[in-house]
Write a protein that holds these residues in place. Structure first.
Motif, PDB file in Angstrom:
ATOM      1  N   ASP A 153      66.915  15.811 -47.978  1.00 40.56           N
ATOM      2  CA  ASP A 153      66.760  16.958 -48.699  1.00 40.56           C
ATOM      3  C   ASP A 153      66.799  18.477 -48.070  1.00 40.56           C
ATOM      4  OD1 ASP A 153      65.876  18.945 -50.714  1.00 40.56           O
ATOM      5  OD2 ASP A 153      64.077  17.556 -51.378  1.00 40.56           O
ATOM      6  N   PRO A 154      68.107  18.944 -47.836  1.00 39.41           N
ATOM      7  CA  PRO A 154      68.157  20.123 -47.025  1.00 39.41           C
ATOM      8  C   PRO A 154      67.688  21.311 -47.790  1.00 39.41           C
ATOM      9  CG  PRO A 154      70.342  19.530 -48.119  1.00 39.41           C
ATOM     10  CD  PRO A 154      69.432  18.413 -48.441  1.00 39.41           C
ATOM     11  N   ALA A 155      67.599  21.470 -49.221  1.00 39.32           N
ATOM     12  CA  ALA A 155      66.990  22.651 -49.751  1.00 39.32           C
ATOM     13  C   ALA A 155      65.618  22.703 -49.270  1.00 39.32           C
ATOM     14  CB  ALA A 155      67.363  22.501 -51.151  1.00 39.32           C
ATOM     15  N   THR A 159      63.461  25.492 -47.049  1.00 39.03           N
ATOM     16  CA  THR A 159      62.282  26.149 -47.461  1.00 39.03           C
ATOM     17  C   THR A 159      61.192  25.993 -46.525  1.00 39.03           C
ATOM     18  OG1 THR A 159      62.755  25.704 -49.736  1.00 39.03           O
ATOM     19  CG2 THR A 159      60.451  26.259 -49.479  1.00 39.03           C
ATOM     20  N   ILE A 160      61.096  24.935 -45.831  1.00 38.10           N
ATOM     21  CA  ILE A 160      60.139  24.573 -44.995  1.00 38.10           C
ATOM     22  C   ILE A 160      60.360  25.614 -43.742  1.00 38.10           C
ATOM     23  CG2 ILE A 160      59.519  23.017 -43.279  1.00 38.10           C
ATOM     24  CD1 ILE A 160      59.494  20.941 -45.499  1.00 38.10           C
ATOM     25  N   VAL A 161      61.316  25.581 -43.013  1.00 37.69           N
ATOM     26  CA  VAL A 161      61.736  26.546 -42.066  1.00 37.69           C
ATOM     27  C   VAL A 161      61.601  27.918 -42.428  1.00 37.69           C
ATOM     28  CG1 VAL A 161      63.592  27.180 -40.441  1.00 37.69           C
ATOM     29  CG2 VAL A 161      63.351  24.695 -41.177  1.00 37.69           C
ATOM     30  N   HIS A 162      61.959  28.176 -43.555  1.00 35.83           N
ATOM     31  CA  HIS A 162      61.872  29.906 -43.774  1.00 35.83           C
ATOM     32  C   HIS A 162      60.520  30.120 -43.876  1.00 35.83           C
ATOM     33  CE1 HIS A 162      66.367  30.335 -44.945  1.00 35.83           C
ATOM     34  NE2 HIS A 162      66.304  30.014 -43.640  1.00 35.83           N
ATOM     35  N   ALA A 163      59.731  29.372 -44.796  1.00 31.61           N
ATOM     36  CA  ALA A 163      58.236  29.365 -44.793  1.00 31.61           C
ATOM     37  C   ALA A 163      57.714  29.604 -43.611  1.00 31.61           C
ATOM     38  CB  ALA A 163      57.644  28.433 -45.680  1.00 31.61           C
ATOM     39  N   GLU A 223      52.555  17.018 -51.979  1.00 34.33           N
ATOM     40  CA  GLU A 223      53.531  15.878 -52.523  1.00 34.33           C
ATOM     41  C   GLU A 223      54.948  15.875 -51.478  1.00 34.33           C
ATOM     42  OE1 GLU A 223      55.662  13.108 -55.991  1.00 34.33           O
ATOM     43  OE2 GLU A 223      54.713  14.809 -56.463  1.00 34.33           O
ATOM     44  N   GLN A 224      55.237  17.247 -51.744  1.00 32.43           N
ATOM     45  CA  GLN A 224      56.808  17.434 -50.968  1.00 32.43           C
ATOM     46  C   GLN A 224      56.367  17.355 -49.296  1.00 32.43           C
ATOM     47  OE1 GLN A 224      57.352  21.480 -52.820  1.00 32.43           O
ATOM     48  NE2 GLN A 224      59.438  20.609 -53.487  1.00 32.43           N
ATOM     49  N   THR A 225      55.384  17.738 -48.977  1.00 33.05           N
ATOM     50  CA  THR A 225      55.031  17.818 -47.641  1.00 33.05           C
ATOM     51  C   THR A 225      54.882  16.409 -47.158  1.00 33.05           C
ATOM     52  OG1 THR A 225      53.510  19.942 -47.765  1.00 33.05           O
ATOM     53  CG2 THR A 225      53.438  18.500 -45.693  1.00 33.05           C
ATOM     54  N   ASP A 226      54.199  15.463 -47.736  1.00 35.66           N
ATOM     55  CA  ASP A 226      54.035  14.159 -47.476  1.00 35.66           C
ATOM     56  C   ASP A 226      55.436  13.234 -47.524  1.00 35.66           C
ATOM     57  OD1 ASP A 226      51.418  14.612 -46.897  1.00 35.66           O
ATOM     58  OD2 ASP A 226      50.722  13.933 -48.961  1.00 35.66           O
ATOM     59  N   THR A 227      56.205  13.602 -48.519  1.00 38.20           N
ATOM     60  CA  THR A 227      57.485  12.966 -48.521  1.00 38.20           C
ATOM     61  C   THR A 227      58.464  13.511 -47.478  1.00 38.20           C
ATOM     62  OG1 THR A 227      57.253  13.073 -50.968  1.00 38.20           O
ATOM     63  CG2 THR A 227      59.321  12.650 -50.161  1.00 38.20           C
TER      64      THR A 227
END
Length: 256
Positions: A153-155, A159-163, A223-227
């Motif tokens: 999931d590159p998108a 988001t994670i990197v920029h956050a 949920e996104q974090t855990d996945t």
């Protein structure tokens, strides 16, 4: 909670553990050695290591015959450094006001420090103050927007990197090293990029931290974090994890 548990779970202890893990990563020792060479850290010279953390660089410089001083604003870090290397010189101080006389050191080293600074220009003014004419400055650090992570999931990864970058005082300081040094009237400015490529489970702690930070900021859901963490863990177990981390190394000379 027992006293022992409280000590091992203290955030400062966690930071020491992360710093130790970073020091053991492939290429870390070579990058430190490169930083000493670019400083001209020869026997009989003097160097201040700003943001010295647990003190490994100060110890290694001392072994080279360098008069090394380590400074860090964290009392906990300085206590750890003094405990590990009691013969070395460690002092509690921040980068904005170094406990050194004018023109007193041949070298100034700051490793993974400038992304934490609110006013890097002021810090470089302080660096010029303590450096002798012709002294050397060395800055090392990562650009927090340039973690390269393979993911299904590159998108979401973007988001994670920029956050996580947005939670840092100056996440893009490393790409600004050259201009910061030039604007602060340093000369002979050079910049190198050394990219570490990591494919093992040792980097799961870092990747998990990125995702958890993004979650805590509200950028992604639980949920996104855990996945995402589960995917990275599965990649590590299958020998398919991939992280590339560019480290920027800038060196320059103080005006004579």
């Amino acid at each position: 909670m027992t006293r022992e548990t409280a000590q091992t779970s203290h955030p400062a202890n966690d930071l020491v553990a992360r710093l130790d893990a970073a020091d053991r990563l492939p290429g870390a020792e070579l990058l430190r050695a490169l930083s000493y060479d670019l400083l001209g850290a020869e026997p009989g010279t003097s160097v201040v290591d700003v943001g010295c953390g647990a003190g490994r660089a100060v110890a290694e410089l001392t072994e080279r015959g360098v008069q090394a001083v380590g400074v860090d604003p964290s009392e906990r870090m300085i206590a750890v450094a003094r405990g590990r290397w009691p013969a070395a010189d460690f002092r509690i101080a921040g980068a904005y006001e170094l406990p050194l006389p004018d023109a007193s050191v041949n070298g100034y080293r700051a490793d993974k420090v400038f992304h934490e600074l609110d006013d890097p220009e002021q810090v470089l003014t302080e660096a010029r103050r303590v450096l002798v004419p012709g002294g050397r400055i060395l800055l090392v650090g990562q650009d927090w927007d340039t973690f390269v992570i393979d993911s299904d999931d590159p998108a979401l990864t973007r988001t994670i990197v920029h956050a996580r970058a947005d939670m840092t005082a100056d996440p893009r300081a490393a790409r600004r090293y050259r201009n910061l040094l030039l604007d602060s009237r340093f000369s002979d400015v050079t910049v190198e990029v050394h990219t570490g490529v990591f494919t093992g489970s040792a980097m799961l702690l870092l990747l998990t931290g990125l995702a958890e930070a993004a979650c805590s900021s509200g950028a992604i859901t639980r949920e996104q974090t855990d996945t995402w963490i589960a995917e990275q863990r599965a990649r590590a177990e299958a020998d398919r994890l991939f992280l590339a981390l560019p480290m920027f190394v800038a060196a320059a000379t103080a005006a004579r």
